[in-house]
Write a protein that holds these residues in place. Structure first.
Motif, mmCIF file in Angstrom:
data_model
loop_
_atom_site.group_PDB
_atom_site.id
_atom_site.type_symbol
_atom_site.label_atom_id
_atom_site.label_comp_id
_atom_site.label_asym_id
_atom_site.label_seq_id
_atom_site.Cartn_x
_atom_site.Cartn_y
_atom_site.Cartn_z
ATOM 1 N N GLY A 162 0.801 -1.230 0.000
ATOM 2 C CA GLY A 162 0.000 0.000 0.000
ATOM 3 C C GLY A 162 0.828 1.271 0.000
ATOM 4 O O GLY A 162 0.433 2.285 0.586
ATOM 5 N N CYS A 163 1.988 1.244 -0.688
ATOM 6 C CA CYS A 163 2.851 2.433 -0.717
ATOM 7 C C CYS A 163 2.538 3.354 -1.888
ATOM 8 O O CYS A 163 2.946 4.510 -1.919
ATOM 9 C CB CYS A 163 4.317 2.010 -0.805
ATOM 10 S SG CYS A 163 4.696 1.094 -2.320
ATOM 11 N N ASN A 164 1.848 2.822 -2.881
ATOM 12 C CA ASN A 164 1.423 3.594 -4.065
ATOM 13 C C ASN A 164 2.561 4.101 -4.946
ATOM 14 O O ASN A 164 2.391 5.101 -5.665
ATOM 15 C CB ASN A 164 0.489 4.740 -3.664
ATOM 16 C CG ASN A 164 -0.912 4.240 -3.371
ATOM 17 O OD1 ASN A 164 -1.192 3.047 -3.500
ATOM 18 N ND2 ASN A 164 -1.792 5.130 -2.982
ATOM 19 N N ILE A 165 3.685 3.438 -4.896
ATOM 20 C CA ILE A 165 4.735 3.736 -5.875
ATOM 21 C C ILE A 165 4.218 3.440 -7.290
ATOM 22 O O ILE A 165 4.592 4.089 -8.267
ATOM 23 C CB ILE A 165 6.006 2.918 -5.547
ATOM 24 C CG1 ILE A 165 6.765 3.569 -4.389
ATOM 25 C CG2 ILE A 165 6.916 2.735 -6.757
ATOM 26 C CD1 ILE A 165 7.441 4.896 -4.690
ATOM 27 N N CYS A 166 3.313 2.455 -7.384
ATOM 28 C CA CYS A 166 2.723 2.122 -8.692
ATOM 29 C C CYS A 166 1.934 3.307 -9.235
ATOM 30 O O CYS A 166 2.046 3.653 -10.419
ATOM 31 C CB CYS A 166 1.830 0.889 -8.566
ATOM 32 S SG CYS A 166 0.666 0.964 -7.178
ATOM 33 N N ALA A 167 1.153 3.933 -8.366
ATOM 34 C CA ALA A 167 0.373 5.090 -8.803
ATOM 35 C C ALA A 167 1.288 6.246 -9.180
ATOM 36 O O ALA A 167 1.012 7.011 -10.120
ATOM 37 C CB ALA A 167 -0.576 5.521 -7.685
ATOM 38 N N ARG B 283 5.892 0.707 -11.985
ATOM 39 C CA ARG B 283 6.843 -0.046 -11.180
ATOM 40 C C ARG B 283 6.172 -0.360 -9.849
ATOM 41 O O ARG B 283 5.132 0.224 -9.532
ATOM 42 C CB ARG B 283 8.136 0.733 -10.965
ATOM 43 C CG ARG B 283 7.961 2.020 -10.189
ATOM 44 C CD ARG B 283 8.960 3.046 -10.624
ATOM 45 N NE ARG B 283 8.850 3.309 -12.054
ATOM 46 C CZ ARG B 283 9.789 3.937 -12.774
ATOM 47 N NH1 ARG B 283 10.879 4.367 -12.198
ATOM 48 N NH2 ARG B 283 9.628 4.158 -14.064
ATOM 49 N N CYS B 284 6.777 -1.262 -9.086
ATOM 50 C CA CYS B 284 6.158 -1.690 -7.825
ATOM 51 C C CYS B 284 7.249 -1.985 -6.817
ATOM 52 O O CYS B 284 8.275 -2.571 -7.156
ATOM 53 C CB CYS B 284 5.314 -2.940 -8.095
ATOM 54 S SG CYS B 284 4.763 -3.803 -6.613
ATOM 55 N N THR B 285 7.026 -1.593 -5.577
ATOM 56 C CA THR B 285 8.010 -1.855 -4.526
ATOM 57 C C THR B 285 8.194 -3.361 -4.324
ATOM 58 O O THR B 285 9.328 -3.854 -4.297
ATOM 59 C CB THR B 285 7.540 -1.205 -3.210
ATOM 60 O OG1 THR B 285 7.425 0.200 -3.427
ATOM 61 C CG2 THR B 285 8.525 -1.459 -2.078
#
Ligand code: ADP
Ligand code: SF4
Length: 690
Positions: free
Chosen positions: A345-350, A360-362
């Motif tokens: 739920g860090c929202n690096i994707c967003a 990208r995704c953590t």
């Protein structure tokens, strides 16, 4: 094999004329690739299908140049020329037996039309949501007829492209049908405005016409916002949101229900738990006989089963959980629960979409790299040799590197200075709101335990001599970084000169439990989450806290991770004072001096302590020492020393994991691409006057 309690998740469910093979539904999500990188988008969707999702959707698909949301790169079906690119996604999804979905959308007054230069249009004349000096025109009757025609044409094109599930999109405040639905956007006085019956008219027409065009073979779902979270002045679950669903009850083939805008729908874990939308969406199944899908960062199979059994949802909708683990359904199906790579739920994707770059995704370093680098989330190439590899440092970079090298079959030693694996992925989850980020460590430690060829050495701070003594053939230095205390970041490019060292602390000190007394200044020239989190922690300890930042907003970069408003609101609510557009220029004798970033005017501010949330310094002593002794390598069999993650250059956890993964995957392999390390999709040239 799985326990029978999860069987319910694998029941087929009918959606209009098509049948989903199970209840796992990858709802539409942005990915920054869209029409600019269609092969990348297609391959990423195909991997989801391979991972077991029964329905895999594209992101929103622009249906007409009158609503262009560039520079965001979404799917497009403006005309027939766009069909082949989207057909590639449908084909990739079908290859694994999933249904291919496309979310047709027209952004109304939200579209700035920066590329097309068309005048935006909407139910009323409104300014666009960005600060662009652009205002929409009011759609007249012909515009409404045109929109319906464009939507129908796009649906037919989507069908020709091979899609099975063709959405009418009315959510997130983003799109025209929702703008007509919502009282605050729709100020019309004709039959499309005023009463709810009138405001629903356009949506009803679009559903009917889409079904008429493609409904013989394709399902037609509606994605709708059931609660705008602004009370009765908008759509709400105990008001007009419910009324709309009741009015249209069984007209669409499926309801895809959302809550609030995108920042709420993709609520960061700091501000919402798994299943956070339930209280708003649970009424929907009571007023329709059609299947319902909803999302809520579902990563726990037990929560999923509970949602189905309690009659909240028919499908488990997921965007982020499917990004973090495209194989989530497959793992549940096989009973491999511990292998699920849970979204944090860090929202690096967003943030990728918001910065107009490929997703990208953590947690999942292969996300967005499926086509251009040929990376698969569950498969790695076998080892190239019998070389032994020592990884020094077990933070996100070292853990990911050791796990991936281990999966390739190498003999790996992982040495960590402290008593615990995880590095910053142990320390930071202890800060307020970041507990879920501990999954970065948990997933990788679980994987390590299964790998007999990876030996872990805790409490092993390594010197260059220690490293040479191991006899490893390859060494990966993943020793991380530490926060600076001299003020250097963006405002100060060289160390501050007037600074009382004894009262200056860093986030590392705070995470180590160092006590500070107030009043405290948290000086944030980092602009991601750490400044806000440290201010929150100290304030919750009862200290008087002022957050000073040269940026106009607290944690300014978190605009991209959809968190900024919530972070600033929380700090204000708990009594943190905020001084934006100011830089710390001196701190001595209990007094800080703050300069306005525009005028340079300096003001004093009493403070007993300053917490510097500025740049970080890479821990490169070990790497430098090893490089300085390169003439000794051959004698001990050492061939290569590499640094990865924060030890190479401090960055996000996502960047550290990517770095560790990339190094492990590419170890002893060339990418096959000289210069550019990945495939590119180069647009076809247009015609040129002779
Ligand atoms: P990254 O994000 O790049 O993975 P972290 O700072 O989270 O970086 O992790 C680095 C890890 O390396 C920490 O757990 C730290 O204790 C460990 N470490 C640093 N120096 C050494 C060393 N010389 N020997 C062994 N471990 C080390
Ligand atoms: Fe989840 Fe973060 Fe990955 Fe997005 S980037 S899917 S929020 S782990």
């Amino acid at each position: 094999m799985r326990s029978s309690q999860y069987d319910i998740l694998f029941e087929p469910v009918r959606i209009g004329p098509v049948t989903a093979k199970n209840r796992f539904f990858q709802v539409p999500h942005c990915n920054g690739m869209g029409h600019r990188a269609p092969s990348g988008m297609a391959a990423m969707r195909g991997i989801k299908a391979e991972g077991g999702w029964a329905v895999v959707c594209t992101e929103v698909c622009e249906i007409h140049p009158s609503a262009d949301v560039s520079p965001h790169s979404h799917a497009r079906l403006w005309d027939d020329a766009d069909i082949p690119a989207l057909a590639r996604a449908a084909e990739a999804i079908h290859r694994y037996g999933a249904l291919a979905g496309v979310e047709l959308g027209h952004h109304g007054f939200r579209a700035q039309n920066r590329t097309t230069r068309e005048v935006p249009m909407g139910p009323s004349s409104q300014t666009v949501v960005s600060y662009d000096p652009v205002q929409s025109r009011v759609m007249d009757k012909q515009d409404i007829r045109d929109l319906r025609r464009w939507h129908r044409a796009a649906a037919l094109r989507a069908k020709r492209a091979g899609f099975d599930v063709i959405y009418v999109y009315a959510a997130h405040g983003l799109v025209t049908p929702m703008q007509f639905l919502s009282r605050r956007y729709n100020q019309r006085t004709d039959e499309y405005g005023g009463s709810l019956e009138n405001r629903v008219r356009l949506l009803r027409e679009l559903i009917e016409e889409t079904k008429d065009a493609v409904g013989d073979t394709c399902a037609v779902p509606v994605r709708i916002c059931v609660d705008e979270l602004i009370g009765p002045s908008g759509l709400c679950a105990d008001g007009e949101g419910r009324d709309v669903i009741e009015m249209l009850a069984d007209l669409p083939d499926l309801w895809d229900v959302t809550v609030g805008d995108w920042s709420n729908d993709s609520r960061p874990s700091r501000f919402g738990d798994e299943g956070v939308h339930e209280e708003y969406v649970r009424f929907v199944k009571q007023v329709t006989g059609k299947p319902v899908v909803g999302n809520g960062r579902f990563t726990s199979p037990d929560t999923m089963v509970s949602q189905i059994r309690r009659g909240v949802l028919d499908f488990i909708g997921a965007a982020r959980p499917s990004i973090a683990d495209p194989f989530l359904p497959r793992k549940v199906e096989l009973g491999q629960m511990e292998d699920i790579r849970e979204c944090i739920g860090c929202n690096i994707c967003a943030a990728a979409d918001n910065t107009y770059t490929p997703i990208r995704c953590t947690q999942n370093p292969t996300m967005g790299e499926e086509w251009r680098r040929g990376w698969h989330p569950e498969k790695v190439p076998p080892q190239e040799s019998e070389d032994s590899i020592l990884v020094v440092g077990a933070g996100p970079a070292g853990l990911e590197c050791a796990v991936t090298l281990g999966k390739r079959g190498y003999q790996v030693m992982l040495a960590e200075a402290t008593e615990e694996l995880g590095g910053r992925a142990v320390r930071e989850p202890r800060l307020p709101g970041l507990a879920v980020w501990g999954r970065v460590r948990e997933y990788r430690v679980e994987q390590l335990h299964r790998l007999a060829n990876v030996e872990v050495f805790l409490a092993s701070p390594m010197t260059a001599q220690d490293v040479l003594d191991t006899g490893a053939n390859r060494v990966v230095v993943a020793t991380g970084s530490r926060w600076r205390r001299d003020g250097v970041a963006r405002y100060h490019r060289s160390p501050m000169t007037v600074l009382d060292d004894r009262s200056v602390f860093t986030p590392d000190d705070i995470m180590d439990g160092t006590a500070v007394s107030g009043p405290v200044i948290v000086y944030d020239d980092d602009h991601y989450y750490m400044g806000g989190v440290i201010a929150e922690k100290l304030r919750l300890q009862g200290l008087e806290v002022t957050l000073v930042t040269p940026a106009p907003l607290v944690s300014a970069w978190t605009v991209n991770t959809l968190e900024q408003t919530r972070i600033q609101r929380r700090l204000l609510q708990i009594g943190v004072r905020i001084r934006a557009n100011e830089a710390l220029v001196a701190f001595q004798d209990g007094e800080a001096r703050l300069a306005c970033t525009f005028t340079g005017t300096v003001q004093p501010q009493p403070a007993k302590a300053v917490i510097m949330v500025t740049a970080r310094l890479q821990n490169d002593t070990l790497y430098d020492d090893l490089m300085a002794r390169s003439d000794e390598w051959e004698a001990v069999g050492l061939k290569a020393v590499t640094r990865i993650g924060d030890a190479e250059a401090p960055g996000t956890i996502a960047a550290a994991i990517f770095s560790g993964h990339r190094h492990a995957r590419e170890c002893e392999r060339t990418t096959g691409q000289e210069g550019v390390p990945f495939l590119r999709e180069i647009p076809a040239l247009g015609s040129w006057p002779s």
